[in-house]
Scaffold this active site. Sequence first.
Site, PDB file in Angstrom:
ATOM      1  N   ASP A  13       4.914 -15.128  -2.356  1.00 25.86           N
ATOM      2  CA  ASP A  13       3.888 -14.228  -2.807  1.00 25.86           C
ATOM      3  C   ASP A  13       4.400 -13.085  -2.887  1.00 25.86           C
ATOM      4  OD1 ASP A  13       0.710 -14.467  -3.643  1.00 25.86           O
ATOM      5  OD2 ASP A  13       0.995 -12.777  -2.361  1.00 25.86           O
ATOM      6  N   GLU A  15       4.590  -9.134  -4.249  1.00 19.50           N
ATOM      7  CA  GLU A  15       3.646  -7.887  -4.481  1.00 19.50           C
ATOM      8  C   GLU A  15       4.665  -7.295  -5.443  1.00 19.50           C
ATOM      9  OE1 GLU A  15       0.700  -7.787  -3.632  1.00 19.50           O
ATOM     10  OE2 GLU A  15       0.856  -9.397  -2.203  1.00 19.50           O
ATOM     11  N   ASP A 105       3.597 -15.416 -10.151  1.00 17.43           N
ATOM     12  CA  ASP A 105       4.804 -15.103  -9.373  1.00 17.43           C
ATOM     13  C   ASP A 105       6.070 -15.826 -10.252  1.00 17.43           C
ATOM     14  OD1 ASP A 105       3.741 -14.056  -6.671  1.00 17.43           O
ATOM     15  OD2 ASP A 105       2.476 -15.659  -7.063  1.00 17.43           O
ATOM     16  N   HIS A 168      -3.130  -9.059   0.314  1.00 17.71           N
ATOM     17  CA  HIS A 168      -2.285  -8.382  -0.444  1.00 17.71           C
ATOM     18  C   HIS A 168      -0.896  -7.466   0.103  1.00 17.71           C
ATOM     19  CE1 HIS A 168      -4.914  -8.966  -3.966  1.00 17.71           C
ATOM     20  NE2 HIS A 168      -5.605  -8.127  -3.340  1.00 17.71           N
ATOM     21  N   ASP A 173      -0.042 -12.651   3.125  1.00 19.47           N
ATOM     22  CA  ASP A 173      -0.373 -13.899   2.091  1.00 19.47           C
ATOM     23  C   ASP A 173       0.154 -15.065   2.080  1.00 19.47           C
ATOM     24  OD1 ASP A 173      -2.555 -11.919   1.379  1.00 19.47           O
ATOM     25  OD2 ASP A 173      -1.892 -11.457  -0.788  1.00 19.47           O
TER      26      ASP A 173
END
Length: 195
Positions: A13, A15, A105, A168, A173
């Site tokens: 995941d 960011e 992603d 987040h 996550d």
Amino acid sequence: MPAIKAKYILILDFEATCGEGIGNHNQEIIEFPIVVVEIATLKVVDEFHTYVKPTTQILPFCTELTGITQEQVENAPPLSQVLPQAEAFAKKYQHSVFVTCGDWDLKTMLPLQTERENLSRDSVFQQWVNVKVAFNDTMEGARSKQNRAKGMKGMLNALGLELVGRHHSGIDDSRNIAKIAIELIKKGYVFRVNI
């Protein structure tokens, strides 16, 4: 291409930079986490985690959303260094498949940035399972629109699981998505990898 049961799932995941004036095509990965779940034991057996130095400054909105500060990424390696490290890490887990929450992603973010920076992207990052699809396929009643997965928090709630850590944060996550995937396996979902 035949599909076999995966031995491991690699939850990812990202960011990325975000905020006013940063369009989707200009975003840069700033956190690159991978959480490894061994399917036979339903246990997290390994993690890969690093911040990634972007070419632009982290905006206050991005820090507020992700908790990631400019100081955290300032001395982090760029994606050109992180990507080969992540590939080598993932390749240790034969017969594995990436699991993401949505397709952004690996369908959008990584291809856009690697193309923009002229980086080669290993085939290990070119197949994945969207955990929302797995959730909808597994959960009774999730096939109707009102019961479909609406995001990580919604899936956690539906499964009676608590969100742990900061929403987040890429690593938090990923750990929470791992909990969802483990529950789906317990309910009979089979993660498969094409070989």
